[in-house]
Design an enzyme around this catalytic site. Structure first.
Site, PDB file in Angstrom:
ATOM      1  N   HIS A  66     -61.943  52.448 135.565  1.00  0.00           N
ATOM      2  CA  HIS A  66     -62.159  53.779 136.126  1.00  0.00           C
ATOM      3  C   HIS A  66     -61.308  54.801 135.373  1.00  0.00           C
ATOM      4  O   HIS A  66     -60.193  54.514 134.933  1.00  0.00           O
ATOM      5  CB  HIS A  66     -61.901  53.832 137.636  1.00  0.00           C
ATOM      6  CG  HIS A  66     -60.500  53.564 138.084  1.00  0.00           C
ATOM      7  ND1 HIS A  66     -59.537  54.533 138.161  1.00  0.00           N
ATOM      8  CD2 HIS A  66     -59.901  52.418 138.517  1.00  0.00           C
ATOM      9  CE1 HIS A  66     -58.410  54.016 138.618  1.00  0.00           C
ATOM     10  NE2 HIS A  66     -58.595  52.731 138.834  1.00  0.00           N
ATOM     11  N   ASP A  78     -60.473  57.898 136.578  1.00  0.00           N
ATOM     12  CA  ASP A  78     -59.707  58.816 137.416  1.00  0.00           C
ATOM     13  C   ASP A  78     -58.316  58.289 137.729  1.00  0.00           C
ATOM     14  O   ASP A  78     -58.050  57.086 137.629  1.00  0.00           O
ATOM     15  CB  ASP A  78     -60.468  59.101 138.718  1.00  0.00           C
ATOM     16  CG  ASP A  78     -60.679  57.843 139.551  1.00  0.00           C
ATOM     17  OD1 ASP A  78     -61.184  56.842 138.993  1.00  0.00           O
ATOM     18  OD2 ASP A  78     -60.350  57.850 140.749  1.00  0.00           O
ATOM     19  N   ASP A 107     -52.440  52.600 135.922  1.00  0.00           N
ATOM     20  CA  ASP A 107     -53.581  52.630 136.854  1.00  0.00           C
ATOM     21  C   ASP A 107     -54.515  53.790 136.529  1.00  0.00           C
ATOM     22  O   ASP A 107     -54.339  54.884 137.016  1.00  0.00           O
ATOM     23  CB  ASP A 107     -53.052  52.754 138.284  1.00  0.00           C
ATOM     24  CG  ASP A 107     -54.143  52.646 139.327  1.00  0.00           C
ATOM     25  OD1 ASP A 107     -55.265  52.224 138.982  1.00  0.00           O
ATOM     26  OD2 ASP A 107     -53.875  52.980 140.488  1.00  0.00           O
ATOM     27  N   GLU A 128     -62.565  55.902 141.631  1.00  0.00           N
ATOM     28  CA  GLU A 128     -62.060  54.694 142.306  1.00  0.00           C
ATOM     29  C   GLU A 128     -60.957  55.033 143.295  1.00  0.00           C
ATOM     30  O   GLU A 128     -60.861  54.434 144.366  1.00  0.00           O
ATOM     31  CB  GLU A 128     -61.560  53.692 141.266  1.00  0.00           C
ATOM     32  CG  GLU A 128     -61.275  52.285 141.815  1.00  0.00           C
ATOM     33  CD  GLU A 128     -59.873  52.105 142.378  1.00  0.00           C
ATOM     34  OE1 GLU A 128     -59.623  51.076 143.034  1.00  0.00           O
ATOM     35  OE2 GLU A 128     -59.017  53.001 142.165  1.00  0.00           O
ATOM     36  N   GLU A 129     -60.135  56.013 142.942  1.00  0.00           N
ATOM     37  CA  GLU A 129     -59.031  56.395 143.826  1.00  0.00           C
ATOM     38  C   GLU A 129     -59.532  57.078 145.096  1.00  0.00           C
ATOM     39  O   GLU A 129     -58.777  57.276 146.042  1.00  0.00           O
ATOM     40  CB  GLU A 129     -58.048  57.320 143.090  1.00  0.00           C
ATOM     41  CG  GLU A 129     -57.441  56.722 141.822  1.00  0.00           C
ATOM     42  CD  GLU A 129     -56.571  55.501 142.069  1.00  0.00           C
ATOM     43  OE1 GLU A 129     -56.338  55.160 143.235  1.00  0.00           O
ATOM     44  OE2 GLU A 129     -56.124  54.895 141.095  1.00  0.00           O
ATOM     45  N   ASP A 153     -62.360  43.217 136.633  1.00  0.00           N
ATOM     46  CA  ASP A 153     -61.823  44.513 137.055  1.00  0.00           C
ATOM     47  C   ASP A 153     -60.305  44.434 137.123  1.00  0.00           C
ATOM     48  O   ASP A 153     -59.703  43.366 136.949  1.00  0.00           O
ATOM     49  CB  ASP A 153     -62.419  44.902 138.416  1.00  0.00           C
ATOM     50  CG  ASP A 153     -62.236  46.380 138.758  1.00  0.00           C
ATOM     51  OD1 ASP A 153     -61.851  47.162 137.867  1.00  0.00           O
ATOM     52  OD2 ASP A 153     -62.478  46.754 139.919  1.00  0.00           O
ATOM     53  N   HIS A 194     -48.934  54.995 141.153  1.00  0.00           N
ATOM     54  CA  HIS A 194     -49.080  56.078 142.139  1.00  0.00           C
ATOM     55  C   HIS A 194     -47.732  56.724 142.442  1.00  0.00           C
ATOM     56  O   HIS A 194     -47.632  57.505 143.395  1.00  0.00           O
ATOM     57  CB  HIS A 194     -49.710  55.576 143.444  1.00  0.00           C
ATOM     58  CG  HIS A 194     -51.132  55.171 143.307  1.00  0.00           C
ATOM     59  ND1 HIS A 194     -51.965  54.993 144.400  1.00  0.00           N
ATOM     60  CD2 HIS A 194     -51.905  54.897 142.228  1.00  0.00           C
ATOM     61  CE1 HIS A 194     -53.167  54.620 143.990  1.00  0.00           C
ATOM     62  NE2 HIS A 194     -53.153  54.565 142.674  1.00  0.00           N
TER      63      HIS A 194
END
Length: 488
Positions: free
Chosen positions: A122, A124, A157, A191-192, A218, A461
Site C-alpha cells: 500500500h 498510503d 509501514d 490500507e491505513e 502482504d 505510526h
C-alpha cells in the site's frame, strides 16, 4: 506395611512416572533437519535502493476515509514517481488504475494454466502529529539518508516493503526473467483507512478477472528476537492468520438533570461498570490453532523450562496460559481482546449525561465471529447497555504451512536475511488489506523481510520511523528469491 506407606509409595511412583513421561517427551522434541543454505548472489545497489525509498517517503500520501476526502496530488505524484523509478515494470506489465488511486499490475507468465501469485502493498501512510515534530531525529517527510537508514514516515509501514518488492520485480525484468505463472502487483492507497476504498476494490477487480491465486503475500510479521519465547537467536514471524476488528459502541442511558441530585446510578456509572467488566473479565484464553502452531515450531529451540512446558501441555497447559496471559503480547495471542479507546458523556461538569458512550476496539482471534463476540459482550455487560457495531469483520481463514510456498519463504529468509533465523508461523494482531482477499486465495502470508524492523517496531505510526539500508537490501533479495522460487 501400613496403608499410609502404600499410598505414599504409590504417589511417589506416580510422580516418578510423570517425570519420566515429561522428560521423554521433552527429549523427543528436537529441531528438524534443515537443508543447507545455498546463497545466490543478486547484484542490487544499496545506494540506489535507499535513494528510491527516500524519494517515496517525501511524498505525503495520506488517504482520507473516502476517495473524495483523499487529496489527489500526492497519489498522482506517487504514480508518476513509480513510473519514473520502475520503467521496466511499466513497459512490460499491464497497468490498471483501480478506484482512482490504487494500482494493479499484471506480469503475464508462460503457462496460463498455473495459478498466479499476488504481491500486495500500500502506498498510503499515517499522518505525523505536529506536536511530535521536535522529537524526530530527522524530519519525518525528509526521506533523509543518514547513519545507515532512510528516515521518515512510511519508511517501514509500508513504503520500505513496497519498494523492496518493486525493486525485486524491476531487477528480475532487467535479468530477462520470465515467470511460469502470472504475477499480480496489487498496490492499495488506503490500507491505513481499512482499505475500503482501495484494497476492497482491488480484490473485487481480481475476482472479476477470474483470478484464483496460489498465494497472496502482504506485510505482517517481522524478524524479531526470540528472547520472549525463551529462544536464543532470531525468529522470522510469518503471519498465517490475523485477528479481525470490531469497533463497538456501548451506550448507557439515564434521566438527565442537575448533578446535585444524581440518581442511584448515572449513565456514566453504568457505562463504567460495563467497560470494567470488559477489561477485567474479558474473553477466555486458550491456545488457539495459530498460537499452537507457533509454539510447536519454536519449542525444540526453547530453553529447558519453556520446552518442558510446551512439550507437555497435557500437564502444564493451565500454568502456561496463566503465565502467557500475564503479558500483553502473550494475552493478545491467546484470546480476543477488548480495548476501550473513546468516551463521551455530558458536555458540562454539573449536568447529568442522558447518554454516555464508549467505543471499544475488539480484536478477534481466528475461530470467533462478530456474532459470537457480540453474544459474549452482551452476556458480560447485560441487557441495559446498547451495542452498536461501527465497523466489524470476521477473521480470515488460517493459511497452510504444508505448501511449497511456505518452504520457499523459509528458504528465502535463510538464504538472504540470516541462515540462523527460525521461520515460524504467527498470528497477526493488526488487520491488513489481505483480509479482503479471502475469495481470491486460500493461502496468505504476511511478513516484512527486514532485520531492522524488529529493532524499530515502536516507531511504526510513531516518532523516528526509519528503515535500515542493509535491511532494505536483504528484503529486496528476499523478494527476488521468493518470486524465482514460486513463479519461475
Amino acid at each position: 506395611m501400613g496403608t499410609g506407606w502404600i499410598i505414599l509409595l504409590a504417589l511417589l511412583g506416580l510422580l516418578i512416572l510423570l517425570a519420566v513421561i515429561v522428560l521423554v517427551r521433552m527429549a523427543a522434541c528436537r529441531p528438524p533437519q534443515k537443508k543447507s543454505v545455498q546463497k545466490k548472489e543478486y547484484d542490487v545497489d544499496p545506494e540506489t535502493l535507499a535513494e528510491h525509498l527516500s524519494g517515496a517517503v517525501q511524498i505525503r500520501t495520506i488517504a482520507g476515509q473516502s476517495v473524495e476526502d483523499t487529496p489527489a496530488e500526492p497519489f498522482l505524484a506517487m504514480h508518476a514517481y513509480l513510473e519514473k523509478t520502475f520503467p521496466l515494470i511499466h513497459q512490460t506489465m499491464e497497468k490498471e488504475i483501480v478506484h482512482s488511486y490504487s494500482l494493479l499490475f499484471k506480469w503475464k507468465g508462460r503457462d496460463p494454466s498455473k495459478k498466479p501469485i499476488i504481491m500486495m502493498g500500500h502506498m498510503d501512510v499515517v499522518p505525523v502529529e505536529d506536536s511530535t515534530l521536535d522529537q524526530w531525529e530527522q524530519p519525518p517527510w525528509s526521506g533523509k539518508i543518514a547513519d545507515g537508514y532512510v528516515w521518515g514516515r512510511g519508511a517501514i509501514d509500508m513504503k520500505g516493503h513496497l519498494f523492496a518488492n518493486l525493486e525485486a520485480v524491476e531487477y528480475l525484468l532487467r535479468q530477462g526473467f520470465q515467470p511460469e505463472r502470472d504475477i499480480y502487483l496489487a498496490l492499495g492507497h488506503d490500507e491505513e483507512q481499512m482499505g475500503l476504498n482501495g484494497g476492497k476494490y482491488l480484490a473485487e477487480r481480481l475476482q472479476e478477472l477470474g483470478v484464483h491465486a496460489e498465494y497472496v503475500f502482504d506485510e505482517g510479521g517481522a524478524v524479531v528476537s526470540g528472547k520472549e519465547f525463551g529462544v536464543d537467536g532470531r525468529i522470522a514471524a510469518v503471519g498465517i492468520a490475523e485477528k479481525s476488528t470490531i469497533n463497538l459502541k456501548l451506550t448507557a442511558r439515564s434521566q438527565g438533570g442537575h448533578a446535585s441530585m444524581p440518581p442511584r446510578q448515572t449513565a456514566v456509572g453504568a457505562l463504567c461498570e460495563a467497560v470494567e467488566k470488559l477489561e477485567k473479565i474479558g474473553f477466555p484464553m486458550d491456545i488457539n490453532e495459530t498460537a499452537g502452531l507457533l509454539f510447536k515450531t519454536l519449542r525444540p529451540y526453547m530453553k529447558p523450562v519453556f520446552k518442558m512446558a510446551l512439550c507437555n501441555l497435557w500437564l502444564f497447559k493451565p500454568v502456561f496460559i496463566k503465565i502467557m496471559g500475564g503479558m500483553p503480547k502473550g494475552a493478545a495471542m491467546l484470546h480476543t481482546t477488548a480495548a476501550p479507546t473513546m468516551l463521551n458523556a455530558s458536555m458540562q461538569p454539573n449536568v447529568l449525561a442522558q447518554a454516555a458512550s464508549a467505543v471499544v476496539n475488539l480484536r478477534l482471534v481466528p475461530g470467533e465471529t462478530i456474532e459470537s463476540t457480540l453474544a459474549h459482550v452482551r452476556k458480560l455487560v447485560g441487557e441495559e447497555i446498547e451495542l452498536e457495531v461501527l465497523f466489524g469483520c470476521n477473521p480470515p481463514s488460517i493459511s497452510s504451512m504444508d505448501t511449497p510456498v511456505w518452504q520457499a519463504i523459509d528458504a528465502s529468509v535463510r538464504e538472504n536475511i540470516g541462515e540462523d533465523i527460525i521461520v515460524s508461523p504467527y498470528l497477526m494482531m493488526a488487520s491488513t488489506d489481505s483480509r479482503l482477499y479471502e475469495a481470491v486465495t486460500e493461502n496468505t502470508y504476511r511478513f516484512d523481510p527486514f532485520i531492522s524492523v524488529g529493532e524499530d517496531l515502536g516507531t511504526i505510526h510513531g516518532v523516528g520511523e526509519r528503515m535500515g539500508i542493509d535491511s532494505l537490501v536483504r528484503g529486496c533479495k528476499f523478494f527476488i528469491s521468493l518470486i524465482e522460487k514460486t513463479a519461475g
